[in-house]
Design a protein around this motif. Sequence first.
Motif, PDB file in Angstrom:
ATOM      1  N   GLY A  65      48.625  46.289 109.378  1.00 21.11           N
ATOM      2  CA  GLY A  65      49.006  44.932 109.740  1.00 21.11           C
ATOM      3  C   GLY A  65      49.142  44.900 111.083  1.00 21.11           C
ATOM      4  N   ILE A  66      48.576  44.007 111.805  1.00 18.96           N
ATOM      5  CA  ILE A  66      48.697  43.606 113.286  1.00 18.96           C
ATOM      6  C   ILE A  66      50.062  44.006 113.807  1.00 18.96           C
ATOM      7  CG2 ILE A  66      48.178  42.386 115.259  1.00 18.96           C
ATOM      8  CD1 ILE A  66      46.213  40.771 113.539  1.00 18.96           C
ATOM      9  N   ARG A  67      51.106  43.407 113.487  1.00 26.52           N
ATOM     10  CA  ARG A  67      52.323  43.698 114.056  1.00 26.52           C
ATOM     11  C   ARG A  67      52.600  45.032 113.901  1.00 26.52           C
ATOM     12  NH1 ARG A  67      57.905  43.730 113.070  1.00 26.52           N
ATOM     13  NH2 ARG A  67      57.692  43.395 110.902  1.00 26.52           N
ATOM     14  N   GLU A  68      52.528  45.885 112.814  1.00 25.46           N
ATOM     15  CA  GLU A  68      53.187  46.894 112.425  1.00 25.46           C
ATOM     16  C   GLU A  68      52.124  48.078 113.428  1.00 25.46           C
ATOM     17  OE1 GLU A  68      54.449  44.417 109.333  1.00 25.46           O
ATOM     18  OE2 GLU A  68      52.451  44.731 110.028  1.00 25.46           O
ATOM     19  N   ASP A  69      50.984  47.863 113.272  1.00 22.22           N
ATOM     20  CA  ASP A  69      49.943  48.696 114.097  1.00 22.22           C
ATOM     21  C   ASP A  69      50.293  48.659 115.516  1.00 22.22           C
ATOM     22  OD1 ASP A  69      48.948  49.252 111.472  1.00 22.22           O
ATOM     23  OD2 ASP A  69      47.181  48.051 111.795  1.00 22.22           O
ATOM     24  N   MET A 189      55.197  36.397 113.111  1.00 20.92           N
ATOM     25  CA  MET A 189      53.999  35.873 112.898  1.00 20.92           C
ATOM     26  C   MET A 189      52.797  36.482 112.787  1.00 20.92           C
ATOM     27  SD  MET A 189      53.954  32.407 115.520  1.00 20.92           S
ATOM     28  CE  MET A 189      55.147  31.011 115.375  1.00 20.92           C
ATOM     29  N   LYS A 190      51.801  36.310 111.865  1.00 17.28           N
ATOM     30  CA  LYS A 190      50.826  37.210 111.764  1.00 17.28           C
ATOM     31  C   LYS A 190      49.511  37.065 112.573  1.00 17.28           C
ATOM     32  CE  LYS A 190      47.692  38.595 107.713  1.00 17.28           C
ATOM     33  NZ  LYS A 190      47.585  38.119 106.441  1.00 17.28           N
ATOM     34  N   PHE A 191      49.238  35.805 112.884  1.00 19.83           N
ATOM     35  CA  PHE A 191      48.088  35.372 113.779  1.00 19.83           C
ATOM     36  C   PHE A 191      48.374  34.934 115.165  1.00 19.83           C
ATOM     37  CE2 PHE A 191      47.236  33.788 109.078  1.00 19.83           C
ATOM     38  CZ  PHE A 191      46.171  34.733 108.945  1.00 19.83           C
ATOM     39  N   ALA A 192      49.561  34.025 115.201  1.00 25.11           N
ATOM     40  CA  ALA A 192      50.059  33.848 116.635  1.00 25.11           C
ATOM     41  C   ALA A 192      50.820  34.946 117.412  1.00 25.11           C
ATOM     42  CB  ALA A 192      50.579  32.375 116.869  1.00 25.11           C
ATOM     43  N   GLY A 234      46.667  29.684 107.451  1.00 24.12           N
ATOM     44  CA  GLY A 234      47.671  30.218 108.152  1.00 24.12           C
ATOM     45  C   GLY A 234      47.959  30.218 109.703  1.00 24.12           C
ATOM     46  N   ARG A 235      46.701  30.375 110.268  1.00 23.36           N
ATOM     47  CA  ARG A 235      46.679  30.518 111.846  1.00 23.36           C
ATOM     48  C   ARG A 235      47.037  29.019 112.308  1.00 23.36           C
ATOM     49  NH1 ARG A 235      43.945  33.463 115.700  1.00 23.36           N
ATOM     50  NH2 ARG A 235      43.553  32.365 117.588  1.00 23.36           N
ATOM     51  N   ASN A 236      46.335  28.059 111.537  1.00 20.83           N
ATOM     52  CA  ASN A 236      46.731  26.521 112.011  1.00 20.83           C
ATOM     53  C   ASN A 236      48.365  26.380 111.969  1.00 20.83           C
ATOM     54  OD1 ASN A 236      44.211  25.667 112.826  1.00 20.83           O
ATOM     55  ND2 ASN A 236      43.679  25.169 110.641  1.00 20.83           N
TER      56      ASN A 236
END
Length: 267
Positions: A65-69, A189-192, A234-236
């Motif tokens: 996951g981006i945040r976890e990584d 957040m996942k994308f932003a 989800g990004r939007n």
Amino acid sequence: MDRVLHTFAVCAYGDSPYLEQCVRSLTRQTVRSEIIICTATPSDYICRIAEKYGICLYVRDGEPGIREDWQYAWEKSGGMLVTIAHQDDIYRRTYTEELIRAYGKYPDLSLFASDYMTIKMKNGKAVDDTFNTVWLVKKILRLPLRLQLISDRTWLKLSGLVFGNSICCPTCTYNKALIGDREMFPSEMKFALDWDNLVDLASAAGRFVITEKPLLAYRVHDGAATFRSMQDDGRNREEEAMFRKLWPESIADLLMKLYKKAGNEYR
């Protein structure tokens, strides 16, 4: 032993064909830094690259996951200044040199970032991207951040973020000495995630130092996380939430419409 001044922490995901190019660009810097690779998707391919270049490889348990990584890479970095390097991108040989020069002039910097070039890929080949509207808009939005003598003011730091995220994420280096041991990427957040994080960082102590020298080649391709996120609504939703965090509803709605149009340039 003195603390390492700077770390490049490469977040590796899957078996990116561009990973070695990224790592090679870091080993060829005019000023040497600590380099590590962090991954939640270990493979023989990633191990071979780490061994080839004599780089420490750290493997995180759990789902990628981006945040976890990013948080894991931040924690494993020994440097006071930390660059979360993206595996698809190429860093110019003078990136660390420019970073250290900026830190010497402004030791209170909480963020260092730069301009970038774009490598747009199609069917595995680079295509002409001479005029990139997104790049131009971001460059214009960063104009206030050139006032480095007062770039420790919250309002000035936010000026480059209120109309969208004008700062290219993989060009960013963060100062652990100022940020401390707190969780670096607390956003849900996942994308932003990078935008939300920069807004929070702008409200904290420290200076944003931005150079308009293009110190990174930013690769755009179908397999990139940013491209995949463009296909997800989800990004939007998250970008709309960011505008509402920064503006009244009516202005946020208008900015979001413009932002969606700009997003099409990515493709």
